[in-house]
Design an enzyme around this catalytic site. Sequence first.
Site, short mmCIF file in Angstrom:
data_model
loop_
_atom_site.label_atom_id
_atom_site.label_comp_id
_atom_site.label_asym_id
_atom_site.label_seq_id
_atom_site.Cartn_x
_atom_site.Cartn_y
_atom_site.Cartn_z
N ASP A 178 0.85 -1.08 0.01
CA ASP A 178 0.04 0.01 0.14
C ASP A 178 0.95 1.20 0.10
O ASP A 178 2.09 1.16 0.39
CB ASP A 178 -1.07 -0.15 1.32
CG ASP A 178 -1.95 -0.97 1.09
OD1 ASP A 178 -2.34 -1.37 0.20
OD2 ASP A 178 -2.18 -1.59 2.29
N ARG A 179 0.36 2.47 -0.40
CA ARG A 179 0.95 3.57 -0.38
C ARG A 179 1.39 3.90 0.84
O ARG A 179 2.82 4.45 0.93
CB ARG A 179 0.14 4.67 -1.09
CG ARG A 179 0.91 5.92 -1.55
CD ARG A 179 -0.15 6.70 -2.02
NE ARG A 179 -0.78 7.65 -0.97
CZ ARG A 179 -1.47 8.71 -1.08
NH1 ARG A 179 -1.69 9.22 -2.16
NH2 ARG A 179 -1.97 9.19 -0.23
#
Length: 180
Positions: free
Chosen positions: A45-46
């Site tokens: 995930d970012r």
Amino acid sequence: MTRVILFNKPFGVLSQFTDARSPTPRPTLSTHIDLDRVYPAGRLDRDSEGLLVLTDDGKLQAKIADPKNKLGKTYLVQVEGAPSDTDLQPLRDGITLKDGPTRPAKARLIDPPDLWERDPPVRFRKSVPDRWVEITISEGRNRQVRRMTAHIGFPTLRLVRWRVGSWTLDGIAPGNWREA
């Protein structure tokens, strides 16, 4: 010859080479990796950091990413609160999330690891303790580790993937990569 790239993905970087969805450009893999025909085997995930494996071999990419292969992925997780070893037992037993039961994980309390500073830093609150946990899973559902720690009452503050199978982040600074 198969090419395998080990990349230390910084916080805020997307696990893809382009970002067509956002009207405001966000950092992507292409910000850090200028190689042709390598693709991420899985995602981070970012707001997660750490090891991302890229390869030019589609079969290897599928093998790494497919949960059927039960390839272990180890995360260093800073959680809000002060879990005890007993609090981690449900993770070891397997818990049921909204998308179904998880496989049993390996989970243990660890001392704070010697990691780089995150930008932006993790929020600090004097009145709320935090602890570090090492968690190894053999799946890779969307935001799985974050959902698992929240499920047992200890939300994730920082998540760093340290290992995928036998590959580790040892010696790779954030934003850098090396060939395996």
